[in-house]
Design a protein around this motif. Structure first.
Motif, mmCIF file in Angstrom:
data_model
loop_
_atom_site.group_PDB
_atom_site.id
_atom_site.type_symbol
_atom_site.label_atom_id
_atom_site.label_comp_id
_atom_site.label_asym_id
_atom_site.label_seq_id
_atom_site.Cartn_x
_atom_site.Cartn_y
_atom_site.Cartn_z
ATOM 1 N N PHE A 35 8.878 36.352 -32.015
ATOM 2 C CA PHE A 35 8.436 37.210 -30.912
ATOM 3 C C PHE A 35 9.133 38.616 -31.368
ATOM 4 N N VAL A 36 8.557 39.185 -31.980
ATOM 5 C CA VAL A 36 9.998 40.780 -31.953
ATOM 6 C C VAL A 36 9.065 41.797 -31.609
ATOM 7 N N GLY A 37 9.784 42.059 -30.834
ATOM 8 C CA GLY A 37 9.451 43.727 -30.118
ATOM 9 C C GLY A 37 10.041 44.482 -30.761
ATOM 10 N N GLY A 38 9.026 45.812 -30.222
ATOM 11 C CA GLY A 38 9.480 47.271 -30.565
ATOM 12 C C GLY A 38 9.045 48.358 -31.251
ATOM 13 N N SER A 39 9.892 49.478 -32.103
ATOM 14 C CA SER A 39 8.562 50.510 -31.710
ATOM 15 C C SER A 39 8.100 50.728 -33.416
ATOM 16 N N VAL A 57 4.505 35.070 -35.805
ATOM 17 C CA VAL A 57 5.074 35.932 -35.536
ATOM 18 C C VAL A 57 4.167 36.987 -34.921
ATOM 19 N N LEU A 58 4.674 37.101 -33.525
ATOM 20 C CA LEU A 58 3.981 37.686 -32.406
ATOM 21 C C LEU A 58 5.043 39.054 -32.052
ATOM 22 N N VAL A 59 3.999 40.325 -32.962
ATOM 23 C CA VAL A 59 4.637 41.608 -33.190
ATOM 24 C C VAL A 59 4.380 41.934 -31.239
ATOM 25 N N ALA A 60 4.899 43.025 -30.595
ATOM 26 C CA ALA A 60 5.155 43.735 -29.765
ATOM 27 C C ALA A 60 5.155 45.608 -29.936
ATOM 28 N N ALA A 164 5.589 34.199 -42.531
ATOM 29 C CA ALA A 164 4.808 33.219 -41.928
ATOM 30 C C ALA A 164 3.484 34.010 -41.277
ATOM 31 N N PRO A 165 2.893 34.365 -40.752
ATOM 32 C CA PRO A 165 1.401 35.176 -40.549
ATOM 33 C C PRO A 165 1.305 35.915 -38.684
ATOM 34 N N VAL A 166 1.243 36.933 -39.066
ATOM 35 C CA VAL A 166 1.701 37.937 -38.333
ATOM 36 C C VAL A 166 0.907 38.054 -37.669
ATOM 37 N N GLU A 167 0.949 37.778 -35.942
ATOM 38 C CA GLU A 167 -0.184 39.040 -34.994
ATOM 39 C C GLU A 167 0.573 39.875 -34.183
ATOM 40 N N ARG A 168 -0.406 40.427 -33.722
ATOM 41 C CA ARG A 168 -0.420 41.963 -33.247
ATOM 42 C C ARG A 168 -0.122 41.707 -32.182
ATOM 43 N N VAL A 169 0.383 41.934 -30.776
ATOM 44 C CA VAL A 169 -0.182 41.557 -29.155
ATOM 45 C C VAL A 169 0.141 42.493 -28.417
ATOM 46 N N ALA A 170 -0.885 42.928 -27.563
ATOM 47 C CA ALA A 170 -0.786 43.715 -26.714
ATOM 48 C C ALA A 170 0.236 44.011 -25.675
ATOM 49 N N VAL A 171 0.169 45.387 -25.436
ATOM 50 C CA VAL A 171 1.641 45.090 -24.774
ATOM 51 C C VAL A 171 1.081 46.406 -23.590
#
Ligand SMILES: Cc1cc2nc3c(=O)[nH]c(=O)nc-3n(C[C@H](O)[C@H](O)[C@H](O)COP(=O)(O)OP(=O)(O)OC[C@H]3O[C@@H](n4cnc5c(N)ncnc54)[C@H](O)[C@@H]3O)c2cc1C
Length: 316
Positions: A35-39, A57-60, A164-171
């Motif tokens: 899980f990668v969170g950031g801007s 990888v989940l990207v927030a 790894a496949p990256v999936e953008r998730v809602a925040v």
């Protein structure tokens, strides 16, 4: 088992402790989500976590996730609720997010974890306790299990290959989470040397007699191409800075070679350096505890042995 690893990062680099925990989780088999969170997160950069074993990888990505922990807890929470285990490597932001998440979801947390394995009932966390004198194995009565690793306890070697496949998730950031704002950041004074990175450490304790003898230690460290470290006793005495301290309340180091000069080998020191490849001890007391776990021991006056060793090395 669904496992999520929170990836702490700063200035475009992942925290080595997060990478180490990710690699360890992947080594146990099964799917591991990073899980990668950031801007302003770059997908290719995040996807590179596949090299450390991430299956996806989940990207927030949100401006609110630029530094403070509470918005990161908001972003992580819905995914953590679906996981069995949420893992964190040591780090300032990681520690805050781990604690905040545990409070938010009502889960137990195991901190200072030095190892974790899979048991029949789920993940088993291993951590030192009672002043690092015993190792304790803990299972979890709540889900998800939350684990915060100890600094430098997990190696950050790439274990997988590919991306790894990256999936953008809602925040969704809670109103109260943005009540605090980052006023600024400053780097702590460290004296320029990071002892956790050194391959060779020459550490000194009270046995060197006084700060006037530190140059003798420095000369030996130089002859070995290493850095100088110290015990808490000499840091507390003001002989050197805290950034040099190895041990329970200092740094955990794992150099290839650790030369302990005039160090008794108290358990609180040992826990910070016992993972060194080769431990050489110089102590005038044949019964000093350090000799119980040193690979090589020299019984003698450290102020005589160190210069002789430096001289012998210089001659090679
Ligand atoms: C909660 C807690 C946390 C702690 N955290 C840490 C920590 O992070 N790191 C840490 O290091 N300690 C820590 N300590 C302190 C630890 O218990 C020891 O007191 C400390 O490590 C001792 O440091 P030392 O080996 O330099 O000194 P000493 O224990 O005084 O040992 C000096 C040694 O030098 C030898 N010696 C003396 N003269 C000579 C000579 N001329 N030649 C050769 N040998 C000589 C002596 O035989 C002796 O073995 C902690 C303690 C507590 C209670």
């Amino acid at each position: 088992m669904a496992t999520i690893v929170f990836m702490d990062h700063d200035e475009g680099a992942f925290n080595p402790n997060s990478l180490g925990v990710l690699a360890k989780a992947a080594s146990l088999g099964g799917e591991v989500t990073a899980f990668v969170g950031g801007s302003g997160i770059d997908d290719a950069w995040a996807g590179g976590l596949g090299a450390y074993g991430a299956s996806r990888v989940l990207v927030a990505d949100d401006a609110a996730l630029a530094g403070l922990p509470q918005p990161l807890v908001d972003a992580l929470e819905p995914h953590a609720r679906e996981a069995d285990t949420v893992l964190f490597g040591a780090g300032v932001v990681s520690a805050d997010v781990a604690a905040g998440l545990a409070a938010r979801v009502g889960s137990g947390i195991n901190c200072e974890t030095t190892d974790f394995t899979l048991g029949e009932g789920g993940v088993v966390a291993v951590r030192p306790a009672l002043g690092d004198t015993v190792m304790v194995e803990s299972t979890f009565a709540s889900s998800p299990a939350i684990i915060l690793g100890r600094a430098n306890a997990f190696a950050s070697e790439p274990t997988g290959s590919g991306t790894a496949p990256v999936e953008r998730v809602a925040v969704t950031v809670q109103e109260w989470s943005s009540a605090a704002r980052m006023a600024g950041r400053e780097q702590a004074e460290t004296g320029g040397v990071d002892i956790t990175e050194a391959d060779v450490l020459v550490a000194f304790g009270r046995g060197i007699g006084g700060p006037e003898n530190i140059p003798v230690v420095e000369q030996l460290a130089k002859a070995l191409g290493g850095e100088v470290a110290a015990t808490r006793a000499v840091v507390d005495a003001g002989w050197t800075s805290y950034s040099m301290q190895v041990g329970q309340t200092g740094k955990t180091v794992s150099p290839k070679l650790y030369v302990a000069c005039g160090i008794s080998g108290a358990i609180q020191h040992k826990v910070g350096m016992a993972n060194a490849g080769v431990i050489v001890a110089i102590n005038k007391d044949v019964n000093a505890p350090i000799f119980e776990f040193a690979d090589l021991g020299v019984v003698g006056d450290v102020l005589t042995v160190m210069p002789k060793l430096t001289e012998a090395l210089a001659g090679r």
